[in-house]
Motif scaffolding. Structure first.
Motif, PDB file in Angstrom:
ATOM      1  N   ILE A 121      44.196 -32.209 -57.145  1.00 48.03           N
ATOM      2  CA  ILE A 121      45.292 -32.999 -57.743  1.00 48.03           C
ATOM      3  C   ILE A 121      46.016 -32.147 -58.790  1.00 48.03           C
ATOM      4  CG2 ILE A 121      45.845 -35.019 -59.183  1.00 48.03           C
ATOM      5  CD1 ILE A 121      43.658 -36.538 -57.665  1.00 48.03           C
ATOM      6  N   LYS A 122      45.240 -31.398 -59.570  1.00 44.18           N
ATOM      7  CA  LYS A 122      45.846 -30.523 -60.586  1.00 44.18           C
ATOM      8  C   LYS A 122      46.785 -29.508 -59.943  1.00 44.18           C
ATOM      9  CE  LYS A 122      43.144 -29.998 -64.544  1.00 44.18           C
ATOM     10  NZ  LYS A 122      41.903 -29.415 -65.008  1.00 44.18           N
ATOM     11  N   ALA A 123      46.441 -29.087 -58.734  1.00 48.03           N
ATOM     12  CA  ALA A 123      47.279 -28.102 -58.028  1.00 48.03           C
ATOM     13  C   ALA A 123      48.506 -28.758 -57.387  1.00 48.03           C
ATOM     14  CB  ALA A 123      46.447 -27.391 -56.965  1.00 48.03           C
ATOM     15  N   GLY A 124      48.646 -30.074 -57.557  1.00 43.95           N
ATOM     16  CA  GLY A 124      49.873 -30.751 -57.112  1.00 43.95           C
ATOM     17  C   GLY A 124      49.804 -31.392 -55.734  1.00 43.95           C
ATOM     18  N   VAL A 125      48.591 -31.462 -55.148  1.00 45.56           N
ATOM     19  CA  VAL A 125      48.470 -32.088 -53.821  1.00 45.56           C
ATOM     20  C   VAL A 125      47.972 -33.531 -53.985  1.00 45.56           C
ATOM     21  CG1 VAL A 125      47.337 -31.973 -51.569  1.00 45.56           C
ATOM     22  CG2 VAL A 125      47.974 -29.850 -52.750  1.00 45.56           C
ATOM     23  N   PRO A 126      48.737 -34.518 -53.483  1.00 47.49           N
ATOM     24  CA  PRO A 126      48.291 -35.911 -53.614  1.00 47.49           C
ATOM     25  C   PRO A 126      47.033 -36.181 -52.781  1.00 47.49           C
ATOM     26  CG  PRO A 126      50.627 -35.786 -52.992  1.00 47.49           C
ATOM     27  CD  PRO A 126      50.055 -34.414 -52.831  1.00 47.49           C
ATOM     28  N   ILE A 127      46.106 -36.937 -53.362  1.00 51.10           N
ATOM     29  CA  ILE A 127      44.824 -37.197 -52.686  1.00 51.10           C
ATOM     30  C   ILE A 127      44.558 -38.680 -52.508  1.00 51.10           C
ATOM     31  CG2 ILE A 127      42.312 -36.979 -52.900  1.00 51.10           C
ATOM     32  CD1 ILE A 127      42.657 -34.279 -53.345  1.00 51.10           C
ATOM     33  N   MET A 128      44.126 -39.012 -51.284  1.00 52.04           N
ATOM     34  CA  MET A 128      43.544 -40.326 -51.020  1.00 52.04           C
ATOM     35  C   MET A 128      42.027 -40.129 -51.068  1.00 52.04           C
ATOM     36  SD  MET A 128      43.779 -42.657 -47.565  1.00 52.04           S
ATOM     37  CE  MET A 128      45.445 -43.218 -47.823  1.00 52.04           C
ATOM     38  N   GLY A 129      41.348 -40.921 -51.899  1.00 49.80           N
ATOM     39  CA  GLY A 129      39.891 -40.828 -51.965  1.00 49.80           C
ATOM     40  C   GLY A 129      39.242 -41.544 -50.786  1.00 49.80           C
ATOM     41  N   HIS A 130      37.939 -41.347 -50.642  1.00 51.94           N
ATOM     42  CA  HIS A 130      37.191 -41.992 -49.549  1.00 51.94           C
ATOM     43  C   HIS A 130      35.758 -42.190 -50.035  1.00 51.94           C
ATOM     44  CE1 HIS A 130      36.265 -42.082 -44.929  1.00 51.94           C
ATOM     45  NE2 HIS A 130      35.350 -42.768 -45.601  1.00 51.94           N
ATOM     46  N   LEU A 131      35.359 -43.454 -50.205  1.00 47.75           N
ATOM     47  CA  LEU A 131      33.996 -43.774 -50.655  1.00 47.75           C
ATOM     48  C   LEU A 131      33.354 -44.779 -49.701  1.00 47.75           C
ATOM     49  CD1 LEU A 131      34.461 -44.249 -54.537  1.00 47.75           C
ATOM     50  CD2 LEU A 131      33.462 -42.256 -53.371  1.00 47.75           C
ATOM     51  N   GLY A 132      32.049 -44.998 -49.905  1.00 46.24           N
ATOM     52  CA  GLY A 132      31.295 -45.899 -49.035  1.00 46.24           C
ATOM     53  C   GLY A 132      30.550 -45.050 -48.036  1.00 46.24           C
ATOM     54  N   TYR A 133      30.661 -45.401 -46.767  1.00 50.18           N
ATOM     55  CA  TYR A 133      30.056 -44.558 -45.745  1.00 50.18           C
ATOM     56  C   TYR A 133      30.889 -43.282 -45.604  1.00 50.18           C
ATOM     57  CZ  TYR A 133      28.637 -42.854 -41.167  1.00 50.18           C
ATOM     58  OH  TYR A 133      28.216 -42.057 -40.144  1.00 50.18           O
ATOM     59  N   LEU A 134      30.222 -42.133 -45.712  1.00 52.02           N
ATOM     60  CA  LEU A 134      30.922 -40.844 -45.655  1.00 52.02           C
ATOM     61  C   LEU A 134      30.401 -40.082 -44.429  1.00 52.02           C
ATOM     62  CD1 LEU A 134      30.652 -39.913 -49.465  1.00 52.02           C
ATOM     63  CD2 LEU A 134      32.452 -41.199 -48.319  1.00 52.02           C
ATOM     64  N   PRO A 135      31.089 -40.212 -43.280  1.00 55.66           N
ATOM     65  CA  PRO A 135      30.556 -39.640 -42.036  1.00 55.66           C
ATOM     66  C   PRO A 135      30.277 -38.143 -42.102  1.00 55.66           C
ATOM     67  CG  PRO A 135      32.450 -41.044 -41.579  1.00 55.66           C
ATOM     68  CD  PRO A 135      32.355 -40.908 -43.068  1.00 55.66           C
ATOM     69  N   GLN A 136      31.012 -37.398 -42.955  1.00 50.55           N
ATOM     70  CA  GLN A 136      30.803 -35.949 -43.017  1.00 50.55           C
ATOM     71  C   GLN A 136      29.480 -35.578 -43.681  1.00 50.55           C
ATOM     72  OE1 GLN A 136      32.935 -32.949 -42.728  1.00 50.55           O
ATOM     73  NE2 GLN A 136      34.344 -34.032 -41.379  1.00 50.55           N
ATOM     74  N   THR A 137      29.033 -36.413 -44.635  1.00 53.65           N
ATOM     75  CA  THR A 137      27.857 -36.018 -45.408  1.00 53.65           C
ATOM     76  C   THR A 137      26.634 -36.894 -45.165  1.00 53.65           C
ATOM     77  OG1 THR A 137      28.927 -37.234 -47.195  1.00 53.65           O
ATOM     78  CG2 THR A 137      28.964 -34.841 -47.328  1.00 53.65           C
ATOM     79  N   MET A 138      26.833 -38.088 -44.611  1.00 50.91           N
ATOM     80  CA  MET A 138      25.688 -38.983 -44.399  1.00 50.91           C
ATOM     81  C   MET A 138      25.362 -39.040 -42.916  1.00 50.91           C
ATOM     82  SD  MET A 138      26.814 -42.265 -46.538  1.00 50.91           S
ATOM     83  CE  MET A 138      26.798 -42.335 -48.298  1.00 50.91           C
TER      84      MET A 138
END
Ligand code: KIV
Length: 238
Positions: A121-138
């Motif tokens: 975000i500091k670098a100026g790229v807008p971010i949508m967060g993602h919480l709950g079930y996280l298919p990449q890590t769980m």
């Protein structure tokens, strides 16, 4: 007819607390991106569900940055009005990769969890967060403690995300998070109390082999396509 205005990050953020629900759908190529954009969706997501939905992997983990850039470019060719958001694979989260997805045509990126969010975000790229079930890590959906999820949602909101996807969060907890933060929540199997909803487009159209319970297909396109193909084979052979 008046041309509909381009959906911006600012407009999505401003949808918080309004009666109109946000709608996000996935696309990984130009024809589907165009179809759902023209139908009037708010956000087109080039999700890393790409891995299991169209690349034939068992889950999203083998998806690479090269895959995401390739499919983001294709989807961007189909989107005129909706906001285009692309996932950064968890193992590839960095400012440079966020910028690669923007260069490929996305207006914002989505990241699972908290890793790298502040820097990007500091670098100026807008971010949508993602919480709950996280298919990449769980490995599989697990119950999250409510206190931890609410804390993480507040932390992401304070870092400056413009929206938050909540995947498979218990509906009352999704409601608490939605009420606790000032940016829109977009639920994926998280009940009716979010500011918007997202499903995988292939699930909605009856094109998937596996159907999550919360994504009822509105049409059985796989059956229709199979019949059309059989008709064609039959007519050629006749
Ligand atoms: O990758 C994806 O399609 C997603 C949605 C299911 C939210 O992250």
């Amino acid at each position: 007819m008046e041309k509909e205005q381009k959906v911006t990050v600012r407009r999505i953020k401003g949808a918080k607390g309004k009666r109109r629900q946000l709608v996000m759908l996935t696309a990984y190529d130009q024809p589907f991106a165009r179809l759902i954009d023209e139908a009037g969706v708010d956000i087109v997501l080039v999700g890393d569900s790409l891995g299991n939905v169209v690349l034939g992997y068992k889950n999203t983990r083998p998806v690479t940055m090269a895959d995401m850039v390739h499919h983001t470019k294709a989807a961007a060719r189909g989107v005129k009005r909706a906001l285009l958001v692309a996932d950064i694979p968890y193992h590839a989260v960095s400012v440079a990769n966020a910028k690669r997805l923007i260069a490929a045509g996305a207006q914002a990126v989505k990241i699972e969890g908290l890793k790298g969010v502040k820097e990007i975000i500091k670098a100026g790229v807008p971010i949508m967060g993602h919480l709950g079930y996280l298919p990449q890590t769980m490995g599989k959906p697990t119950v999250q403690t409510s206190g931890r999820l609410i804390r993480q949602a507040k932390e992401l909101a304070a870092a400056g995300i413009f929206a938050l996807t909540l995947e498979m969060v218990e509906p009352q907890l999704a409601r608490e998070i939605t009420e606790a933060i000032g940016v829109p929540t977009i639920g994926c199997g998280s009940g009716p109390f979010c500011d918007g909803q997202v499903v995988v487009t292939y699930d909605l159209l009856g094109l998937s082999d596996w159907q999550p319970r919360f994504a009822r297909p509105r049409v059985e396109l796989k059956q229709i396509a199979r019949q059309a193909i059989r008709d064609y084979i039959g007519s050629v052979r006749a």
